[in-house]
Scaffold this active site. Structure first.
Site, short mmCIF file in Angstrom:
data_model
loop_
_atom_site.label_atom_id
_atom_site.label_comp_id
_atom_site.label_asym_id
_atom_site.label_seq_id
_atom_site.Cartn_x
_atom_site.Cartn_y
_atom_site.Cartn_z
N GLU A 93 -20.54 -14.75 -21.99
CA GLU A 93 -21.54 -14.58 -23.05
C GLU A 93 -21.10 -15.33 -24.30
O GLU A 93 -19.96 -15.26 -24.68
CB GLU A 93 -21.72 -13.09 -23.33
CG GLU A 93 -22.77 -12.78 -24.36
CD GLU A 93 -24.10 -13.49 -24.07
OE1 GLU A 93 -24.64 -13.31 -22.97
OE2 GLU A 93 -24.58 -14.24 -24.94
N ARG A 103 -23.38 -14.71 -30.87
CA ARG A 103 -22.64 -14.45 -32.10
C ARG A 103 -23.14 -13.16 -32.71
O ARG A 103 -24.36 -12.97 -32.81
CB ARG A 103 -22.86 -15.57 -33.13
CG ARG A 103 -22.30 -16.91 -32.78
CD ARG A 103 -23.00 -17.97 -33.62
NE ARG A 103 -24.44 -17.94 -33.43
CZ ARG A 103 -25.33 -18.51 -34.25
NH1 ARG A 103 -24.94 -19.13 -35.32
NH2 ARG A 103 -26.63 -18.45 -34.00
N LYS A 106 -15.52 -20.19 -21.26
CA LYS A 106 -15.63 -19.25 -22.40
C LYS A 106 -14.41 -19.35 -23.32
O LYS A 106 -14.54 -19.48 -24.54
CB LYS A 106 -15.79 -17.82 -21.86
CG LYS A 106 -15.77 -16.74 -22.92
CD LYS A 106 -16.92 -16.84 -23.89
CE LYS A 106 -16.70 -15.93 -25.07
NZ LYS A 106 -17.75 -16.04 -26.07
N GLY A 157 -11.96 -14.51 -38.11
CA GLY A 157 -11.59 -13.14 -37.74
C GLY A 157 -12.50 -12.69 -36.62
O GLY A 157 -13.00 -13.51 -35.84
N CYS A 164 -13.35 -11.74 -31.35
CA CYS A 164 -13.25 -12.76 -30.28
C CYS A 164 -12.23 -13.85 -30.56
O CYS A 164 -11.26 -13.98 -29.82
CB CYS A 164 -14.62 -13.36 -30.02
SG CYS A 164 -15.75 -12.18 -29.30
P1 NAD Z 1 -16.98 -3.47 -27.77
O1 NAD Z 1 -15.61 -3.00 -28.01
O2 NAD Z 1 -17.97 -3.52 -28.89
O3 NAD Z 1 -17.64 -2.63 -26.60
C1 NAD Z 1 -17.01 -2.35 -25.40
C2 NAD Z 1 -17.63 -1.06 -24.85
O4 NAD Z 1 -17.08 -0.83 -23.54
C3 NAD Z 1 -17.31 0.18 -25.67
O5 NAD Z 1 -18.50 0.87 -25.99
C4 NAD Z 1 -16.42 1.02 -24.76
O6 NAD Z 1 -16.59 2.41 -24.91
C5 NAD Z 1 -16.89 0.56 -23.39
N1 NAD Z 1 -15.92 0.80 -22.32
C6 NAD Z 1 -14.59 0.63 -22.34
N2 NAD Z 1 -14.05 0.95 -21.16
C7 NAD Z 1 -15.09 1.31 -20.36
C8 NAD Z 1 -15.17 1.73 -19.01
N3 NAD Z 1 -14.09 1.82 -18.24
N4 NAD Z 1 -16.39 2.02 -18.51
C9 NAD Z 1 -17.50 1.92 -19.29
N5 NAD Z 1 -17.48 1.54 -20.57
C10 NAD Z 1 -16.27 1.23 -21.09
O7 NAD Z 1 -16.82 -4.93 -27.13
P2 NAD Z 1 -17.82 -6.17 -27.30
O8 NAD Z 1 -17.60 -6.80 -28.63
O9 NAD Z 1 -19.17 -5.77 -26.87
O10 NAD Z 1 -17.20 -7.18 -26.22
C11 NAD Z 1 -17.31 -6.95 -24.84
C12 NAD Z 1 -16.77 -8.17 -24.12
O11 NAD Z 1 -17.60 -9.31 -24.42
C13 NAD Z 1 -15.37 -8.59 -24.52
O12 NAD Z 1 -14.72 -9.13 -23.41
C14 NAD Z 1 -15.60 -9.66 -25.56
O13 NAD Z 1 -14.52 -10.56 -25.66
C15 NAD Z 1 -16.83 -10.36 -25.00
N6 NAD Z 1 -17.67 -11.03 -26.00
C16 NAD Z 1 -17.87 -10.46 -27.21
C17 NAD Z 1 -18.70 -11.09 -28.14
C18 NAD Z 1 -18.92 -10.49 -29.51
O14 NAD Z 1 -19.45 -11.19 -30.37
N7 NAD Z 1 -18.56 -9.26 -29.75
C19 NAD Z 1 -19.34 -12.27 -27.81
C20 NAD Z 1 -19.15 -12.80 -26.53
C21 NAD Z 1 -18.30 -12.16 -25.64
#
Ligand code: NAD
Length: 432
Positions: A151, A154, A207, A260, A263
């Site tokens: 994904e 942003r 990614k 910051g 990611c």
């Molecule tokens: P986040 O921390 O906001 O959310 C993760 C969620 O997963 C939390 O709600 C947590 O409770 C849940 N979780 C954890 N363990 C779990 C389990 N075993 N079963 C079910 N739920 C569980 O994370 P995010 O920012 O949404 O990022 C998720 C992934 O996407 C990461 O790998 C991140 O690097 C990637 N990513 C993030 C972004 C961004 O802008 N935040 C963009 C692209 C990719």
């Protein structure tokens, strides 16, 4: 299509809501029961512009549901998106505990074919690992596919980025999986915004390489900014002049307080660690993260240039989120800098349009204010730490009257140095 997103964070919630809006039946599932309860009550636990309307529309349309019951969610889904966090582990490697745990649950609870789509940012080889874990835990031997579909959204523009992406990357070794995923993305794929199909390992690498490239551009310009300060050039002009080159382009060339968020810092470090594991010296990546960390120290040096002894002094900070239009404060430069200022004996007054609640959870002894003006009252320095639009046009006469000393450190280069100096401020930007 019956779809589930496992992990309801910044990615899972947006992806789930957008997929529901495209006509799918979506269940967003999370182990955090408090979060699921909030969602069931119509409360979105994150700030993401333009998510609200879509969220409400799809709940009303009964296409979007929330659950903490992993077993039923898995059983009832044709396609399962893994959107859990992959935070830094002990040596900065991606901690895959959550991904592994979801894979185990999928194996245990699947009773028919499932397409598992990994959207979490994970090191090369994770799809293979997920396959192994599912196979090991299967009680019924049913067919399944695992694809990598990183994904690129942003925070702050997540809905727009998901529904109108530059590209959709799909790493797969299965025609069946490709067909299913292509049918899901049919609604948002455009001729000029291609779906790029590749092998699984390359998709996983794309990614990390993308985030590392963007972080590299930022650190590069921050280093150029340091030189600009020494030789009397203006990094804003330099960035513009450099960015006008079609081969380079204008984005991610802004000098400031460093990158910051949840990611870039973790992904640059995880990629460097992956290189180490493969006996490659990640020299560029090491430099990228070192320059980034130093950038925060340089902001502190600028503050100390204006106020050599911070003990007992009051500092105003505008902006706490790691960037505008989000409430995410993970790895935000503001947090590191505020803690360092507090260690030097300074008292902090801070304001952020949406990140106050999250900041309150991690910062102690800070006075949180409700608007930019009341924040600067009686302060010796104002630091701009996030480039919220709200800070661009303000009554600077009033700001000057309210400040005890007319000192501004503009960590995001929001203002023009000449204008600010003419207005009577001791103004220091970055690289100008
Ligand atoms: P986040 O921390 O906001 O959310 C993760 C969620 O997963 C939390 O709600 C947590 O409770 C849940 N979780 C954890 N363990 C779990 C389990 N075993 N079963 C079910 N739920 C569980 O994370 P995010 O920012 O949404 O990022 C998720 C992934 O996407 C990461 O790998 C991140 O690097 C990637 N990513 C993030 C972004 C961004 O802008 N935040 C963009 C692209 C990719």
């Amino acid at each position: 299509m019956k779809i589930s997103c496992i992990g309801c964070g910044y990615v899972g919630l947006v992806v789930g809501t957008c997929l529901a809006d495209m006509g799918n039946e979506v269940t967003c599932c999370d182990i955090d029961k408090g979060k699921i309860n909030k969602l069931k009550n119509g409360i979105i636990p994150i700030y993401e512009p333009s998510l609200n309307d879509m969220f409400e529309r799809n709940i009303k349309g009964k296409r979007l549901r929330f659950s903490s019951d992993m077993k039923t969610t898995i059983k009832n889904s044709d396609v399962i998106f893994i959107t859990v966090g992959t935070p830094p582990g002990k040596n900065h490697e991606a901690d895959l505990c959550a991904v592994e745990s979801v894979a185990e649950q999928i194996g245990k609870n699947m009773k028919s074919y499932k397409l598992i789509v990994n959207k979490s940012t994970v090191p090369v080889g994770t799809a293979e690992l997920v396959k192994k874990i599912i196979r090991k835990n299967q009680t019924d031997e049913c067919e399944f596919d695992v694809v990598s579909n990183p994904e690129f959204l942003r925070e702050g523009a997540a809905v727009k980025d998901f529904t109108n992406p530059d590209r959709i990357v799909i790493g797969t070794d299965s025609e069946k999986a490709e067909k299913i995923l292509m049918s899901i993305y049919r609604g948002i794929a455009r001729a000029d915004k291609p779906v790029f199909i590749t092998d699984i390992k390359s998709a996983e690498m794309i990614k990390y390489a993308s985030n590392a490239m963007l972080a590299t551009r930022i650190s590069f310009m921050n280093e150029i900014a340091q030189l600009c300060e020494k030789v009397g050039a203006d990094v804003k002009s330099v960035a513009k002049g450099v960015g006008l080159d079609n081969r380079i382009g204008p984005r991610f060339l802004q000098a400031g307080m460093g990158y910051g968020g949840s990611c870039f810092p973790k992904d640059v470090n995880a990629l460097e660690e992956l290189m180490k594991q493969n006996k490659i010296k990640g020299r560029i990546l090491y430099a990228v993260s070192t320059v980034n960390e130093d950038q925060r120290k340089l902001i502190l040096q600028k503050i100390k240039k204006l106020i050599p002894s911070l003990k007992g002094k009051s500092l105003a900070v505008w902006g706490l989120a790691f960037k505008p239009k989000t409430d995410d404060i993970r790895e935000a430069p503001s947090i590191t800098i505020i803690r360092e200022l507090q260690r030097s004996g300074a008292k902090i007054r801070a304001f952020d349009p949406v990140a106050k609640i999250n900041a309150k959870k991690v910062l102690k002894g800070v006075t949180f204010c409700n608007d930019p003006y009341s924040t600067v009252k009686g302060c010796d320095v104002l630091l701009i730490a996030t480039e919220w639009n709200e800070f661009r046009v303000l009554d600077f006469e009033q700001v000057k009257r309210l400040l005890k000393q007319p000192n501004i450190i503009d960590g995001r280069n929001l203002y023009e140095p000449d204008e600010m100096r003419k207005a009577g401020f001791n103004y220091i930007g970055v690289g100008r």
